[in-house]
Design an enzyme around this catalytic site. Structure first.
Site, mmCIF file in Angstrom:
data_model
loop_
_atom_site.group_PDB
_atom_site.id
_atom_site.type_symbol
_atom_site.label_atom_id
_atom_site.label_comp_id
_atom_site.label_asym_id
_atom_site.label_seq_id
_atom_site.Cartn_x
_atom_site.Cartn_y
_atom_site.Cartn_z
ATOM 1 N N ARG A 1 0.762 -1.395 0.008
ATOM 2 C CA ARG A 1 0.125 0.018 -0.202
ATOM 3 C C ARG A 1 0.802 1.254 -0.041
ATOM 4 O O ARG A 1 0.487 2.311 0.069
ATOM 5 C CB ARG A 1 -1.093 0.135 1.306
ATOM 6 C CG ARG A 1 -2.004 -1.143 1.215
ATOM 7 C CD ARG A 1 -2.667 -1.263 -0.044
ATOM 8 N NE ARG A 1 -3.861 -2.213 0.317
ATOM 9 C CZ ARG A 1 -4.612 -2.859 -0.832
ATOM 10 N NH1 ARG A 1 -4.042 -2.495 -2.195
ATOM 11 N NH2 ARG A 1 -5.355 -3.640 -0.646
ATOM 12 N N ASN B 1 -0.329 -1.506 -8.092
ATOM 13 C CA ASN B 1 -1.384 -0.962 -8.035
ATOM 14 C C ASN B 1 -1.470 -0.051 -6.871
ATOM 15 O O ASN B 1 -2.331 0.105 -6.012
ATOM 16 C CB ASN B 1 -2.769 -1.510 -7.880
ATOM 17 C CG ASN B 1 -2.922 -2.769 -7.152
ATOM 18 O OD1 ASN B 1 -1.825 -3.272 -6.267
ATOM 19 N ND2 ASN B 1 -4.149 -3.222 -6.668
ATOM 20 N N GLU C 1 0.919 -7.528 -10.985
ATOM 21 C CA GLU C 1 -0.253 -8.216 -11.453
ATOM 22 C C GLU C 1 -0.939 -7.779 -12.715
ATOM 23 O O GLU C 1 -1.634 -6.537 -12.481
ATOM 24 C CB GLU C 1 -1.215 -8.319 -10.383
ATOM 25 C CG GLU C 1 -2.519 -9.127 -10.516
ATOM 26 C CD GLU C 1 -3.210 -9.214 -9.205
ATOM 27 O OE1 GLU C 1 -4.223 -9.544 -9.027
ATOM 28 O OE2 GLU C 1 -2.713 -8.318 -8.146
ATOM 29 N N ASP D 1 -1.665 -12.753 -1.864
ATOM 30 C CA ASP D 1 -2.662 -11.576 -2.204
ATOM 31 C C ASP D 1 -2.895 -10.644 -1.069
ATOM 32 O O ASP D 1 -3.922 -10.234 -0.927
ATOM 33 C CB ASP D 1 -3.851 -12.041 -3.063
ATOM 34 C CG ASP D 1 -4.583 -10.960 -3.854
ATOM 35 O OD1 ASP D 1 -4.074 -9.920 -3.673
ATOM 36 O OD2 ASP D 1 -5.597 -11.249 -4.560
#
Length: 443
Positions: free
Chosen positions: A58, A88, A138, A305
């Site tokens: 994060r 991401n 990913e 994950d």
């Protein structure tokens, strides 16, 4: 450091000497050198540190959910000695500048790490590949997963770039055209109801995963690149990967997550929106079939994950609660409890969390207890299982979907010879070392 009398995964009892960050000797009857720390490990197992090839720590952009420091503490306390962070974040890791920003933040990690590069319409392959990139992905094949979703032609561009650089491509495979919008209609109740979590599973159908995996494998067959299918949640997807590999098609591997191994739609009532993840929880029958494939050797890797969100965020309604669950600290413990229950062998667990990830992603110095390998080691007492409690874990998000399950947690975690986590087996007191992690592609 000398660890004496520990049992390896294959049942042999050995002493392990660590020197200059590597394993210097694996033998019996080793004597301590002057001033050397000795860890008496009789009755305990020594395992290679886990390599979690799928985490979301994060940072940058969402440090209220997790930081590199808190995420790596959680990893170390769970016996994970190397993590691979996905792109991401905010900004997404799609160019050299974003990679550099994340790399600076990662310097606070207690464990080793790799950083993946993202693939979007404006990604910069040259800038990424000038850096010590771990892999691409990913890569999302479902636009509804977020703004990282891509079309098939962009996926093929990524495959070509990866083939030229000899790096793997990790794929999140779901076909959004096969989602069942009707599953979200009607009054589902509040965020804590069984109908909410179950509706998410009905919405993101198993067929959506199966079709996307098959499409990804078909596309990859035309390229000389390694494709790794992330978080497969259906037995059919696992079988498709195995079939492609055995038929000489795509060079493909797959991973499954602990939440798809140990949780199913039958847990929806307990989890509510905390059980929302992508891919979603599947039926108990599919969960059992996935676990059987893990046991029988058809699954290459177990990765978490690890996708932490705060309790407040997860309590929102189904349409607003973010997808994802934490898991990096409970990877080894849950699998080792399955060993205690006779469901898995210790060697199988060692392979899917350490040896196989090292092999698939080219980490030749990791994933094994052998002379010359990195001294990434975990010491566990298989006679000391503990109930999983969120308050005893170390992720910043403060909750776990595995609350109340049992796991075997480490007493000692070592990264390249440095003790990064230690728990006193008598008092339970914990201590963490200083940041020692480094990028495994630039080591």
């Amino acid at each position: 450091m000398l660890i004496t009398g520990a049992e390896l995964a294959d049942g042999r009892v050995r002493d392990v000497r660590i020197r200059d960050g590597t394993i210097a000797r694996v033998a019996t009857g080793l004597d301590a050198a002057a001033g050397e720390r000795v860890v008496e490990a009789r009755g305990r197992h020594i395992l290679p540190g886990a390599i979690d090839v799928h985490v979301h720590f994060r940072e940058p952009g969402a440090s209220h959910k997790e930081t590199w420091r808190s995420g790596s503490k959680s990893a170390a306390a769970g016996g994970v000695t190397c993590v691979v962070d996905q792109p991401n974040t905010s900004p997404p890791t799609v160019d050299g500048a974003a990679f550099d920003e994340k790399s600076t933040l990662a310097s606070s990690s207690l464990v080793d790490y790799g950083i993946n590069g993202g693939v979007t319409g404006d990604w910069d392959p040259e800038g990424l590949f000038e850096r010590p990139l771990f892999a691409l992905g990913e890569v999302f094949l479902a636009d509804s997963t977020g703004d990282m979703g891509i079309a098939l032609d962009l996926f093929e561009e990524a495959l070509a770039e990866a083939a030229d650089r000899d790096v793997p491509v990790t794929v999140h495979a779901e076909d959004e055209t096969l989602f069942d919008d009707g599953a979200l209609d009607g009054d589902l109740g509040g965020p804590g109801t069984a109908a909410v979590a179950d509706a998410w599973s009905a919405y993101r159908t198993a067929d959506a995963e199966i079709a996307a995996v098959e499409r990804a494998l078909d596309a990859a067959a035309g390229f000389d690149s390694q494709v790794h299918i992330a978080h497969t949640s259906t037995p059919e997807a696992i079988d498709a990967v195995a079939d492609a590999r055995e038929s000489g098609g795509a060079a493909a591997t797959c991973e499954v997550t602990p939440h798809h191994l140990f949780l199913s739609r039958e847990n929806a009532g307990r989890l509510g929106t905390f059980g929302r993840m992508n891919p979603p929880l599947r039926s108990e029958a599919r969960r059992t079939a996935v676990f059987e494939r893990l046991r029988d050797g058809d699954v290459d890797v177990v990765a978490t994950d690890h996708a932490p969100h705060t309790v407040e965020e997860k309590r929102r309604g189904l349409s607003d609660a973010p997808s994802g669950v934490p898991g990096v600290e409970t990877l080894y413990p849950l699998l080792l409890e399955s060993v205690r229950n006779g469901e898995l062998s210790m060697e199988r667990v060692r392979d899917v969390v350490a040896a196989n990830p090292a092999s698939v992603f080219g980490l030749s110095a990791k994933g094994r207890i052998a002379e010359g390998a990195d001294a990434d080691l975990v010491l566990v007492d298989m006679a000391d299982p503990r109930e999983i409690e969120a308050g005893a874990l170390h992720s910043a998000c403060g909750w776990t979907p595995f609350e109340g399950l049992r796991g075997v947690f480490p007493e000692l975690t070592v990264v390249r010879g440095s003790v990064v986590y230690e728990r006193d087996p008598i008092t339970g007191a914990e201590s963490f070392g200083d940041p020692v992690g480094r990028n495994v592609r630039s080591a």
